[in-house]
Write a protein that holds these residues in place. Structure first.
Motif, PDB file in Angstrom:
ATOM      1  N   THR A  97       0.791  -1.225   0.000  1.00 21.48           N
ATOM      2  CA  THR A  97       0.000   0.000   0.000  1.00 21.48           C
ATOM      3  C   THR A  97       0.829   1.283   0.000  1.00 21.48           C
ATOM      4  O   THR A  97       0.401   2.271  -0.599  1.00 21.48           O
ATOM      5  N   GLU A 153      -0.304   4.481  -2.030  1.00 20.72           N
ATOM      6  CA  GLU A 153      -0.825   5.613  -1.260  1.00 20.72           C
ATOM      7  C   GLU A 153      -0.044   6.889  -1.560  1.00 20.72           C
ATOM      8  O   GLU A 153      -0.635   7.951  -1.745  1.00 20.72           O
ATOM      9  N   LEU A 188      -0.920   8.161  -5.099  1.00 18.40           N
ATOM     10  CA  LEU A 188      -2.258   8.755  -5.117  1.00 18.40           C
ATOM     11  C   LEU A 188      -2.281  10.084  -4.378  1.00 18.40           C
ATOM     12  O   LEU A 188      -2.927  11.039  -4.810  1.00 18.40           O
ATOM     13  N   VAL A 226      -3.448   9.596   2.177  1.00 20.27           N
ATOM     14  CA  VAL A 226      -4.285   8.577   1.552  1.00 20.27           C
ATOM     15  C   VAL A 226      -4.086   7.288   2.322  1.00 20.27           C
ATOM     16  O   VAL A 226      -2.977   6.979   2.756  1.00 20.27           O
ATOM     17  N   LEU A 249      -5.279   3.094   2.070  1.00 21.14           N
ATOM     18  CA  LEU A 249      -5.964   1.982   1.417  1.00 21.14           C
ATOM     19  C   LEU A 249      -6.152   0.874   2.438  1.00 21.14           C
ATOM     20  O   LEU A 249      -5.242   0.570   3.210  1.00 21.14           O
ATOM     21  N   LEU A 294     -10.495   3.211  -0.497  1.00 18.64           N
ATOM     22  CA  LEU A 294      -9.527   4.296  -0.560  1.00 18.64           C
ATOM     23  C   LEU A 294     -10.097   5.445   0.251  1.00 18.64           C
ATOM     24  O   LEU A 294     -11.228   5.880   0.006  1.00 18.64           O
ATOM     25  N   LEU A 328      -7.134   6.591 -10.086  1.00 19.56           N
ATOM     26  CA  LEU A 328      -6.947   5.197  -9.676  1.00 19.56           C
ATOM     27  C   LEU A 328      -6.763   4.224 -10.830  1.00 19.56           C
ATOM     28  O   LEU A 328      -5.952   3.304 -10.732  1.00 19.56           O
ATOM     29  N   CYS A 388     -14.557   4.678  -2.565  1.00 18.04           N
ATOM     30  CA  CYS A 388     -13.741   5.857  -2.293  1.00 18.04           C
ATOM     31  C   CYS A 388     -14.440   6.739  -1.267  1.00 18.04           C
ATOM     32  O   CYS A 388     -15.649   6.925  -1.326  1.00 18.04           O
TER      33      CYS A 388
END
Length: 119
Positions: free
Chosen positions: A27, A31, A34, A43, A45, A58, A75, A88
């Motif tokens: 992750t 992360e 993103l 962020v 996950l 997310l 994404l 999300c």
């Protein structure tokens, strides 16, 4: 958690990995990518086991509004074929410990509790 079929499942992520369609995803790099692309504070996950398969959530730490299209635009290229069964969420401020580390299990509980409430 003890399932009806006798399987024992441990909940809560000990490692920084989620399972999506049988693929293990680290992750932290996702992360960070993103976070950079969305221009947000943080962020997170996490995955949730469901009877029909693993769901990925997310959570974006931001006070600004982000719509589903914004999430998808960022994404899809990052996750490719793994971008299925995704949810999300935005959250104004992640819970953190005294060292500033995100309390992932607490955040997961807050998000799932909020999602379970009727609109």
């Amino acid at each position: 958690m003890l399932a009806a079929d006798g399987r024992l499942a441990l909940q809560g992520r000990v490692t920084e990995v989620v399972n999506a369609l049988g693929s293990k995803i680290a992750t932290a790099p996702v992360e960070q990518q993103l976070q950079d692309q969305l221009g947000v504070q943080a962020v997170c996950l996490f995955s949730v086991e469901q009877p029909e398969g693993e769901e990925i959530h997310l959570v974006v730490e931001t006070a600004k509004a982000l719509d589903e299209a914004s999430f998808r635009q960022v994404l899809q290229p990052v996750l490719g074929k793994l971008f299925v069964r995704f949810h999300c969420h935005t959250h104004p401020q992640f819970p953190r410990n005294a060292m500033g580390k995100v309390q992932r299990l607490r955040l997961q509980h807050e998000i799932l509790s909020r999602a379970a409430k009727p609109a």
